[in-house]
Design a protein around this motif. Structure first.
Motif, PDB file in Angstrom:
ATOM      1  N   LEU B  24      39.681  46.537  49.663  1.00 28.17           N
ATOM      2  CA  LEU B  24      39.749  47.753  49.077  1.00 28.17           C
ATOM      3  C   LEU B  24      40.551  47.776  47.614  1.00 28.17           C
ATOM      4  O   LEU B  24      40.289  48.397  46.793  1.00 28.17           O
ATOM      5  N   THR B  25      41.552  46.762  47.556  1.00 30.90           N
ATOM      6  CA  THR B  25      42.282  46.905  46.280  1.00 30.90           C
ATOM      7  C   THR B  25      42.469  45.495  45.548  1.00 30.90           C
ATOM      8  O   THR B  25      43.202  45.341  44.904  1.00 30.90           O
ATOM      9  N   LEU B  30      36.244  44.376  46.015  1.00 35.89           N
ATOM     10  CA  LEU B  30      35.675  45.380  45.555  1.00 35.89           C
ATOM     11  C   LEU B  30      34.443  45.135  45.021  1.00 35.89           C
ATOM     12  O   LEU B  30      33.369  45.517  45.412  1.00 35.89           O
ATOM     13  N   PHE B  34      31.428  47.058  46.926  1.00 32.97           N
ATOM     14  CA  PHE B  34      31.304  48.335  46.428  1.00 32.97           C
ATOM     15  C   PHE B  34      30.503  48.121  45.185  1.00 32.97           C
ATOM     16  O   PHE B  34      29.511  48.761  45.180  1.00 32.97           O
ATOM     17  N   ALA B  38      34.352  44.242  39.395  1.00 36.01           N
ATOM     18  CA  ALA B  38      35.427  45.095  39.402  1.00 36.01           C
ATOM     19  C   ALA B  38      36.711  44.583  38.857  1.00 36.01           C
ATOM     20  O   ALA B  38      36.702  43.220  38.764  1.00 36.01           O
ATOM     21  N   MET B  50      34.928  49.681  37.645  1.00 40.83           N
ATOM     22  CA  MET B  50      33.927  49.266  38.661  1.00 40.83           C
ATOM     23  C   MET B  50      32.641  49.302  37.807  1.00 40.83           C
ATOM     24  O   MET B  50      32.347  50.265  37.171  1.00 40.83           O
TER      25      MET B  50
END
Lengths: 131, 144
Positions: B24-25, B30, B34, B38, B50
């Motif tokens: 997530l971080t 990411l 996602f 990123a 992003m």
């Protein structure tokens, strides 16, 4: 510090969105709004000349659009009323659409796949294929 | 018709919070699930970005909460609004240990936000605007 909790939308906000969606449900009204967005303020006569609709029908639709706050009447040349697009109610409706369009299910599935994949073997640079 | 202000999802993943936290971080994490690219400066107030290549879309994010490995929050623009619109939604990930895995909750809130001025413009301003504009119209017609 995280932002303060946002207030929930009141019923008047929902009413604005509802009027926008009702206005956009009609193809003639969409054409009128598109014409005003593309070419700027116009009179009912200008619009009747550009769209395959009578001036009377245009006037009726403009009245509804004005009531929804999507157009505003203003003085034009030769004492004719000119209509100008107002985008503020669109933005209210757009926020409703933004919530519907924000997809968390896809990314969260992708996150699970990513974690499973990276747990199985050495770090891989293969990207998750989104569908 | 409901006007959703927040979106909430909870998923159970079979991996410890530490591992989920990294996904997530970190920019690498990411970009793997996602977006396509990123970058992240992981501290409150730090910038993150992003990019989704297919959509040709870049989101500029601002990191808001970093409480490793339990809470990660950021704000980002509301999709569909003009790039210079100041309104943003707040996204918060919460990680809780669940057996050997993690219960991950994501809450995105603020879709229904309308700052006072925008609300006035969108709604109240309409009524006032009409009175004002029609007054001007009458004055204009009288003078002509």
């Amino acid at each position: 510090m995280p932002p303060d909790p946002r207030p929930r939308a009141g019923p008047d906000v929902e009413a604005v969105a509802e009027q926008v969606f009702a206005a956009l449900a009609d193809p003639t009204r969409r054409a009128i709004l598109a014409a005003l967005a593309a070419r700027g303020p116009a009179t009912a006569t200008d619009l009747a000349g550009r769209l395959p609709v009578t001036r009377q029908a245009i006037a009726k639709h403009l009245a509804l659009l004005a009531e929804a706050g999507l157009v505003r009447a203003e003085p034009g040349e030769r004492r004719r009323v000119r209509y100008r697009l107002r985008s503020a109610p669109m933005r209210v409706a757009q926020q409703f659409l933004a919530a519907l369009a924000r997809d968390w299910d896809g990314p969260l599935d992708a996150l699970k796949d990513h974690l499973d994949r990276s747990a199985r073997g050495p770090a891989t640079t293969t990207r998750h294929e989104t569908t | 018709m409901g006007f959703p202000d927040r979106i909430e999802r909870t998923v159970e993943v079979a991996h410890p919070p530490k591992k989920v936290w990294a996904a997530l971080t970190t920019a690498e994490g990411l970009a793997a699930w996602f977006g396509d690219e990123a970058a992240i400066d992981l501290r409150p107030g730090g910038a993150a970005r992003m990019r989704w290549n297919e959509e040709g879309f870049t989101a500029e994010m601002r990191v808001e909460r970093v409480e490793e490995p339990a809470v990660f929050g950021f704000t980002w623009p509301i999709y569909g609004l003009p790039a210079d619109d100041p309104r943003r939604t707040y996204v918060e990930f919460t990680l809780e240990p669940a057996g050997a895995g993690t219960r991950l909750t994501v809450v995105e809130s603020g879709f229904a936000q309308l700052p006072e001025d925008a609300h006035r413009t969108a709604y109240g301003g309409n009524t006032e605007g009409w009175a004002k504009e029609l007054g001007e119209l009458v004055a204009y017609l009288d003078a002509a």
